[in-house]
Scaffold this motif. Structure first.
Motif, mmCIF file in Angstrom:
data_model
loop_
_atom_site.group_PDB
_atom_site.id
_atom_site.type_symbol
_atom_site.label_atom_id
_atom_site.label_comp_id
_atom_site.label_asym_id
_atom_site.label_seq_id
_atom_site.Cartn_x
_atom_site.Cartn_y
_atom_site.Cartn_z
ATOM 1 N N GLU A 36 46.702 -16.404 4.749
ATOM 2 C CA GLU A 36 47.957 -16.864 5.343
ATOM 3 C C GLU A 36 48.402 -18.198 4.768
ATOM 4 N N GLN A 37 47.467 -19.077 4.419
ATOM 5 C CA GLN A 37 47.848 -20.361 3.830
ATOM 6 C C GLN A 37 48.392 -20.189 2.424
ATOM 7 N N VAL A 38 47.736 -19.363 1.647
ATOM 8 C CA VAL A 38 48.201 -19.111 0.275
ATOM 9 C C VAL A 38 49.575 -18.450 0.308
ATOM 10 N N ASP A 39 49.730 -17.441 1.154
ATOM 11 C CA ASP A 39 51.006 -16.738 1.248
ATOM 12 C C ASP A 39 52.132 -17.681 1.671
ATOM 13 N N ALA A 40 51.850 -18.593 2.603
ATOM 14 C CA ALA A 40 52.869 -19.537 3.065
ATOM 15 C C ALA A 40 53.295 -20.463 1.925
ATOM 16 N N LEU A 41 52.341 -20.921 1.124
ATOM 17 C CA LEU A 41 52.698 -21.786 0.003
ATOM 18 C C LEU A 41 53.505 -21.026 -1.046
ATOM 19 N N LEU A 63 49.115 -29.124 -3.635
ATOM 20 C CA LEU A 63 48.381 -28.604 -4.787
ATOM 21 C C LEU A 63 47.694 -29.695 -5.604
ATOM 22 N N ALA A 64 47.888 -30.958 -5.219
ATOM 23 C CA ALA A 64 47.185 -32.057 -5.887
ATOM 24 C C ALA A 64 45.730 -32.139 -5.427
ATOM 25 N N ARG A 65 45.389 -31.379 -4.417
ATOM 26 C CA ARG A 65 43.999 -31.357 -3.954
ATOM 27 C C ARG A 65 43.100 -30.854 -5.082
ATOM 28 N N PRO A 66 41.819 -31.213 -5.028
ATOM 29 C CA PRO A 66 40.905 -30.793 -6.101
ATOM 30 C C PRO A 66 40.830 -29.264 -6.228
ATOM 31 N N ARG A 67 40.610 -28.830 -7.454
ATOM 32 C CA ARG A 67 40.432 -27.408 -7.735
ATOM 33 C C ARG A 67 39.346 -26.860 -6.818
ATOM 34 N N ARG A 68 39.533 -25.657 -6.341
ATOM 35 C CA ARG A 68 38.624 -24.938 -5.448
ATOM 36 C C ARG A 68 38.620 -25.499 -4.025
ATOM 37 N N GLN A 69 39.537 -26.468 -3.755
ATOM 38 C CA GLN A 69 39.631 -27.049 -2.413
ATOM 39 C C GLN A 69 41.078 -27.148 -1.953
ATOM 40 N N ARG A 70 41.936 -26.330 -2.515
ATOM 41 C CA ARG A 70 43.369 -26.464 -2.244
ATOM 42 C C ARG A 70 43.798 -25.827 -0.927
ATOM 43 N N PHE A 71 43.006 -24.885 -0.429
ATOM 44 C CA PHE A 71 43.330 -24.190 0.809
ATOM 45 C C PHE A 71 42.067 -24.068 1.656
ATOM 46 N N ALA A 72 42.250 -23.852 2.937
ATOM 47 C CA ALA A 72 41.106 -23.600 3.812
ATOM 48 C C ALA A 72 40.445 -22.290 3.383
ATOM 49 N N ARG A 73 39.167 -22.175 3.695
ATOM 50 C CA ARG A 73 38.408 -20.992 3.294
ATOM 51 C C ARG A 73 38.205 -20.060 4.477
ATOM 52 N N ALA A 74 38.097 -18.784 4.157
ATOM 53 C CA ALA A 74 37.682 -17.794 5.149
ATOM 54 C C ALA A 74 36.218 -18.067 5.470
ATOM 55 N N ALA A 115 52.549 -11.806 -7.485
ATOM 56 C CA ALA A 115 51.188 -12.351 -7.565
ATOM 57 C C ALA A 115 50.294 -11.597 -6.595
ATOM 58 N N ALA A 116 49.184 -11.119 -7.094
ATOM 59 C CA ALA A 116 48.209 -10.400 -6.273
ATOM 60 C C ALA A 116 46.838 -10.949 -6.601
ATOM 61 N N PHE A 117 46.024 -11.072 -5.589
ATOM 62 C CA PHE A 117 44.711 -11.665 -5.766
ATOM 63 C C PHE A 117 43.635 -10.718 -5.265
ATOM 64 N N ARG A 118 42.553 -10.674 -6.013
ATOM 65 C CA ARG A 118 41.409 -9.906 -5.543
ATOM 66 C C ARG A 118 40.765 -10.679 -4.391
ATOM 67 N N MET A 119 39.926 -9.990 -3.660
ATOM 68 C CA MET A 119 39.276 -10.598 -2.502
ATOM 69 C C MET A 119 37.860 -11.042 -2.864
ATOM 70 N N GLN A 120 37.383 -12.066 -2.159
ATOM 71 C CA GLN A 120 36.003 -12.518 -2.320
ATOM 72 C C GLN A 120 35.537 -13.085 -0.986
ATOM 73 N N ARG A 121 34.239 -13.035 -0.757
ATOM 74 C CA ARG A 121 33.685 -13.665 0.447
ATOM 75 C C ARG A 121 33.935 -15.166 0.373
ATOM 76 N N HIS A 122 34.328 -15.735 1.517
ATOM 77 C CA HIS A 122 34.569 -17.170 1.634
ATOM 78 C C HIS A 122 35.679 -17.635 0.677
ATOM 79 N N GLY A 123 36.630 -16.733 0.410
ATOM 80 C CA GLY A 123 37.765 -17.087 -0.433
ATOM 81 C C GLY A 123 38.795 -17.886 0.344
ATOM 82 N N TYR A 124 39.887 -18.203 -0.314
ATOM 83 C CA TYR A 124 40.970 -18.925 0.348
ATOM 84 C C TYR A 124 41.579 -18.065 1.450
#
Length: 194
Positions: free
Chosen positions: A177-182, A117-128, A165-174
């Motif tokens: 599976e990576q978010v859920d694993a974390l 999570l020390a990665r830069p904001r908006r770059q913490r997980f791979a994108r769809a 925690a629940a997240f809305r969906m967006q095109r090219h979002g995180y």
């Protein structure tokens, strides 16, 4: 949590009205699948067979059907059972003189999460993909910041908040599976030190 949490949940499932039934257009968890899983969880907990773990409870999933059990009710029961399994493992480690090992492992896992999570904001997980949907980036980053503040600074955050925690969906979002694993890893660390 103790055996009472598992017994209470199993007692709830013993009757036909154990959980609320989803009504109208709502779908719920398949009743027989839930009842079977909860019976197996109770058996595993009472016999201390190790067949099921807190992680197994956390990742349990059930088909969605009309007339199934209300999702929130079942999820709350599963949360209590997961807590009971995790508490038992923690107590066993302490009783067996492995408390220091338990704490060191939890710290190491927490550091892995913090490093990720020390990665830069908006770059913490791979994108769809650009045309695919993933979790909304700003919402995930908000929860990620709360996890960091909990692990690093001791800010308040509960297991229940992460579980729900629940997240809305967006095109090219995180990628989900990576978010859920974390989130699962963070919950495991929280349960280890609770």
């Amino acid at each position: 949590m103790t055996t009472d949490a598992v017994k209470q949940t199993d007692t709830q499932t013993a009757g036909a009205s154990s959980f609320r039934i989803a009504t109208g257009r709502e779908r719920g968890y398949h009743r027989a699948a839930v009842d079977t899983f909860l019976a197996a969880a109770r058996e595993s907990f009472e016999s201390d067979s190790g067949e099921l773990s807190a992680e197994d409870v956390r990742i349990a999933s059930f088909p969605l059907v009309k007339g199934g059990y209300a999702i929130g009710d079942v999820d709350a029961a599963l949360g209590r059972i997961e807590d009971a399994f995790a508490a038992r493992r923690r107590e066993e480690a302490i009783r067996d003189g492995r408390a220091e090992e338990w704490v060191l492992r939890a710290r190491a896992e927490a550091q892995v999460i913090l490093d990720h999570l020390a990665r830069p904001r908006r770059q913490r997980f791979a994108r769809a993909g650009f045309l695919s949907f993933g979790y909304r980036v700003d919402e995930v980053d908000h929860v990620a910041n709360r996890i960091v503040r909990f692990l690093r600074d001791g800010d308040a955050l509960s297991v229940e908040q992460l579980r729900s925690a629940a997240f809305r969906m967006q095109r090219h979002g995180y990628r989900e599976e990576q978010v859920d694993a974390l989130l699962d890893a963070a919950i495991e660390v929280m349960l280890a030190v609770r």
